[in-house]
Design a protein around this motif. Structure first.
Motif, mmCIF file in Angstrom:
data_model
loop_
_atom_site.group_PDB
_atom_site.id
_atom_site.type_symbol
_atom_site.label_atom_id
_atom_site.label_comp_id
_atom_site.label_asym_id
_atom_site.label_seq_id
_atom_site.Cartn_x
_atom_site.Cartn_y
_atom_site.Cartn_z
ATOM 1 N N LEU A 145 0.818 -1.202 0.000
ATOM 2 C CA LEU A 145 0.000 0.000 0.000
ATOM 3 C C LEU A 145 0.856 1.259 0.000
ATOM 4 O O LEU A 145 0.486 2.282 -0.593
ATOM 5 N N THR A 146 2.000 1.192 0.661
ATOM 6 C CA THR A 146 2.901 2.338 0.702
ATOM 7 C C THR A 146 3.554 2.588 -0.652
ATOM 8 O O THR A 146 3.770 3.736 -1.049
ATOM 9 N N THR A 147 3.857 1.531 -1.373
ATOM 10 C CA THR A 147 4.542 1.693 -2.661
ATOM 11 C C THR A 147 3.584 1.878 -3.834
ATOM 12 O O THR A 147 3.999 2.358 -4.889
ATOM 13 N N ARG A 148 2.339 1.538 -3.684
ATOM 14 C CA ARG A 148 1.397 1.486 -4.809
ATOM 15 C C ARG A 148 1.354 2.782 -5.601
ATOM 16 O O ARG A 148 1.134 3.862 -5.052
ATOM 17 N N ASP A 149 1.575 2.652 -6.910
ATOM 18 C CA ASP A 149 1.550 3.754 -7.877
ATOM 19 C C ASP A 149 2.686 4.755 -7.697
ATOM 20 O O ASP A 149 2.741 5.769 -8.400
ATOM 21 N N ARG A 150 3.609 4.477 -6.783
ATOM 22 C CA ARG A 150 4.663 5.448 -6.478
ATOM 23 C C ARG A 150 6.058 4.956 -6.835
ATOM 24 O O ARG A 150 6.951 5.758 -7.143
ATOM 25 N N ILE A 151 6.259 3.642 -6.794
ATOM 26 C CA ILE A 151 7.591 3.073 -7.017
ATOM 27 C C ILE A 151 7.406 1.573 -7.228
ATOM 28 O O ILE A 151 6.434 0.987 -6.731
ATOM 29 N N LEU A 152 8.286 0.948 -7.993
ATOM 30 C CA LEU A 152 8.225 -0.507 -8.137
ATOM 31 C C LEU A 152 8.781 -1.156 -6.881
ATOM 32 O O LEU A 152 9.657 -0.609 -6.215
ATOM 33 N N ILE A 153 8.292 -2.343 -6.563
ATOM 34 C CA ILE A 153 8.738 -3.044 -5.370
ATOM 35 C C ILE A 153 9.261 -4.423 -5.741
ATOM 36 O O ILE A 153 8.602 -5.189 -6.452
ATOM 37 N N ASN A 154 10.451 -4.713 -5.283
ATOM 38 C CA ASN A 154 11.122 -5.987 -5.539
ATOM 39 C C ASN A 154 11.051 -6.838 -4.276
ATOM 40 O O ASN A 154 11.595 -6.466 -3.243
ATOM 41 N N LEU A 155 10.341 -7.955 -4.367
ATOM 42 C CA LEU A 155 10.163 -8.838 -3.211
ATOM 43 C C LEU A 155 11.248 -9.904 -3.202
ATOM 44 O O LEU A 155 11.340 -10.724 -4.110
ATOM 45 N N ASP A 156 12.078 -9.870 -2.167
ATOM 46 C CA ASP A 156 13.118 -10.880 -1.974
ATOM 47 C C ASP A 156 12.523 -11.976 -1.098
ATOM 48 O O ASP A 156 12.315 -11.793 0.107
ATOM 49 N N ASN A 157 12.229 -13.090 -1.704
ATOM 50 C CA ASN A 157 11.548 -14.194 -1.041
ATOM 51 C C ASN A 157 12.496 -14.942 -0.111
ATOM 52 O O ASN A 157 13.400 -15.634 -0.559
ATOM 53 N N LYS A 158 12.283 -14.799 1.195
ATOM 54 C CA LYS A 158 13.092 -15.515 2.182
ATOM 55 C C LYS A 158 12.451 -16.850 2.579
ATOM 56 O O LYS A 158 12.890 -17.492 3.533
ATOM 57 N N LEU A 159 11.448 -17.243 1.825
ATOM 58 C CA LEU A 159 10.735 -18.490 2.107
ATOM 59 C C LEU A 159 11.034 -19.483 0.996
ATOM 60 O O LEU A 159 12.145 -19.535 0.485
ATOM 61 N N GLU A 160 10.073 -20.280 0.609
ATOM 62 C CA GLU A 160 10.250 -21.251 -0.474
ATOM 63 C C GLU A 160 9.687 -20.688 -1.769
ATOM 64 O O GLU A 160 8.837 -19.787 -1.758
ATOM 65 N N VAL A 161 10.118 -21.247 -2.867
ATOM 66 C CA VAL A 161 9.622 -20.782 -4.158
ATOM 67 C C VAL A 161 8.107 -20.969 -4.259
ATOM 68 O O VAL A 161 7.417 -20.205 -4.938
ATOM 69 N N THR A 162 7.588 -21.932 -3.549
ATOM 70 C CA THR A 162 6.144 -22.195 -3.558
ATOM 71 C C THR A 162 5.346 -21.112 -2.834
ATOM 72 O O THR A 162 4.110 -21.085 -2.919
ATOM 73 N N ASP A 163 6.032 -20.213 -2.109
ATOM 74 C CA ASP A 163 5.341 -19.108 -1.438
ATOM 75 C C ASP A 163 5.117 -17.915 -2.356
ATOM 76 O O ASP A 163 4.359 -16.997 -2.011
ATOM 77 N N LEU A 164 5.755 -17.909 -3.522
ATOM 78 C CA LEU A 164 5.619 -16.780 -4.440
ATOM 79 C C LEU A 164 4.170 -16.493 -4.849
ATOM 80 O O LEU A 164 3.755 -15.325 -4.873
ATOM 81 N N PRO A 165 3.371 -17.519 -5.191
ATOM 82 C CA PRO A 165 1.991 -17.219 -5.599
ATOM 83 C C PRO A 165 1.202 -16.455 -4.544
ATOM 84 O O PRO A 165 0.391 -15.579 -4.891
ATOM 85 N N GLY A 166 1.429 -16.754 -3.285
ATOM 86 C CA GLY A 166 0.720 -16.046 -2.221
ATOM 87 C C GLY A 166 1.089 -14.576 -2.161
ATOM 88 O O GLY A 166 0.234 -13.715 -1.913
ATOM 89 N N MET A 167 2.369 -14.279 -2.384
ATOM 90 C CA MET A 167 2.814 -12.885 -2.389
ATOM 91 C C MET A 167 2.195 -12.132 -3.567
ATOM 92 O O MET A 167 1.717 -11.004 -3.420
ATOM 93 N N VAL A 168 2.230 -12.764 -4.717
ATOM 94 C CA VAL A 168 1.658 -12.139 -5.914
ATOM 95 C C VAL A 168 0.161 -11.904 -5.723
ATOM 96 O O VAL A 168 -0.380 -10.869 -6.146
ATOM 97 N N ALA A 169 -0.516 -12.836 -5.072
ATOM 98 C CA ALA A 169 -1.959 -12.704 -4.859
ATOM 99 C C ALA A 169 -2.288 -11.458 -4.037
ATOM 100 O O ALA A 169 -3.307 -10.794 -4.278
ATOM 101 N N GLU A 170 -1.448 -11.131 -3.060
ATOM 102 C CA GLU A 170 -1.697 -9.934 -2.251
ATOM 103 C C GLU A 170 -1.612 -8.678 -3.106
ATOM 104 O O GLU A 170 -2.414 -7.757 -2.974
ATOM 105 N N ALA A 171 -0.615 -8.638 -3.994
ATOM 106 C CA ALA A 171 -0.479 -7.486 -4.889
ATOM 107 C C ALA A 171 -1.642 -7.417 -5.866
ATOM 108 O O ALA A 171 -2.168 -6.335 -6.160
ATOM 109 N N ARG A 172 -2.065 -8.580 -6.360
ATOM 110 C CA ARG A 172 -3.188 -8.607 -7.297
ATOM 111 C C ARG A 172 -4.457 -8.088 -6.624
ATOM 112 O O ARG A 172 -5.259 -7.373 -7.243
ATOM 113 N N ASP A 173 -4.639 -8.432 -5.382
ATOM 114 C CA ASP A 173 -5.821 -7.996 -4.639
ATOM 115 C C ASP A 173 -5.854 -6.479 -4.496
ATOM 116 O O ASP A 173 -6.936 -5.879 -4.404
ATOM 117 N N LEU A 174 -4.677 -5.840 -4.514
ATOM 118 C CA LEU A 174 -4.582 -4.393 -4.383
ATOM 119 C C LEU A 174 -4.544 -3.685 -5.736
ATOM 120 O O LEU A 174 -4.392 -2.462 -5.805
#
Length: 352
Positions: A145-174
């Motif tokens: 929400l802080t970055t939206r429409d203001r700057i691109l955000i690069n997510l460094d995944n400290k979890l598993e590759v299988t967690d990526l869809p969940g992160m993307v889903a949050e951005a899609r919801d916004l």
């Protein structure tokens, strides 16, 4: 004459509409246009602020991975903020680099053993001064929400590759999935396949950036394979420092002439890292030519300039303000259509 007048009037109207369209573009959309068209912007070097830009000036300005650091990065004109994503005990995505809270907050212990409600009681600390801020551990949603429409955000995944869809889903919801860059380390076919499966599950519309490091990837052949698999708009290239005293003279195998040719063919950016790694020799991710050389030794030409000379059009740095100033002074920054530093936040949360 009437025909000429109508033609001129129509042209003027089109120019006005175009100007209004450009003026109405969000900061993020202007940045995204350059990110998605590397070949058109080889004369402009974008800046990615490492850990939201919190590490600059001896870690004395902002708490790490904080909303305040994001605001600071936007104010100086950075195009991308990089943040780290983990999970709380109850599954919520939160912004934190370390697996432990001790270094960057007032709390102790592992992140994954705290619920989100418990993490919200932890205050972020400015590492270089020890100052305790009023800011708590952010959720991924709050950061987005802080970055939206203001700057691109690069997510460094400290979890598993299988967690990526969940992160993307949050951005899609916004409604900002196109403003998100997710990335994964790739070094063989198995990693390509694992990332491909996760990205397919996540759906489309976002940016995926492969990370290639020269301890495992030794030439541009693998980059060509990665390009065919993902058609990325940027590839993060890491040049490991082999010794404490040695500065790379070539940029290593990943910054070769062949790699630059692959980047031009695929229309993607060469992304170089110059930020520091704790308890490692200076410039550990940059063949010795990192931020320490640029700032502490006052040799920016031998650090940022070196990577630009070898084709880098995105630099991820702990010193975004200094890097932008040097790049601008030396003709490596092309002004945007409108002043992208004037964008307003897309939320009303208090940032301390």
């Amino acid at each position: 004459m009437r025909t000429l007048w109508l033609s001129l009037a129509f042209s003027a109207a089109l120019a006005t509409v175009a100007g209004q369209s450009l003026a109405g573009e969000s900061r993020a959309s202007q940045i995204l246009a350059r990110f998605e068209h590397a070949n058109q912007w080889r004369d402009h070097v974008m800046i990615a602020a490492h850990r939201a830009g919190s590490m600059q000036a001896g870690k004395t300005l902002y708490a790490e991975n904080s909303l305040a650091a994001v605001e600071g990065s936007i104010a100086i004109g950075a195009e991308i903020v990089e943040v780290d994503v983990r999970r709380a005990k109850d599954g919520e995505f939160v912004i934190m680099h370390d697996s432990w809270l001790d270094r960057t907050t007032t709390c102790k212990g592992e992140v994954v053993k705290y619920t989100l409600a418990e993490l919200k009681k932890c205050r972020l600390v400015v590492e270089g001064t020890g100052v305790v801020t009023n800011e708590t551990v952010s959720t991924l949603r709050e950061m987005l929400l802080t970055t939206r429409d203001r700057i691109l955000i690069n997510l460094d995944n400290k979890l598993e590759v299988t967690d990526l869809p969940g992160m993307v889903a949050e951005a899609r919801d916004l409604g900002m999935v196109d403003q998100v860059i997710v990335k994964e380390n790739l070094w063989n076919r198995q990693r390509i396949d694992a990332a491909s499966a996760a990205l397919a599950q996540a759906g489309g519309g976002f940016q995926f950036m492969p990370i290639l490091a020269d301890d495992a990837v030794h030439d541009a052949v693998f980059a060509s394979e990665v390009d065919k698999a993902f058609a990325p708009r940027a590839v993060e290239l890491i040049t490991w420092r082999n010794g404490a005293e040695t500065l790379t003279s070539t940029g290593g195998p990943l910054f070769s002439t062949r790699m630059r040719a692959e980047a031009a063919r695929g229309d993607w950016h060469l992304w170089a890292d110059t930020y520091a790694v704790v308890n490692k020799p200076g410039g550990f991710l940059a063949g010795g030519r990192g931020d320490e050389l640029a700032v502490a030794a006052s040799l920016p030409r031998e650090a940022w300039g070196f990577w630009v000379d070898r084709g880098a059009t995105i630099i991820q740095t702990d010193e975004p303000k200094a890097a932008i100033a040097w790049l601008t002074a030396n003709g490596y920054r092309v002004p945007y259509t409108t002043d992208i530093k004037q964008a307003e936040p897309a939320h009303t949360a208090s940032i301390n």
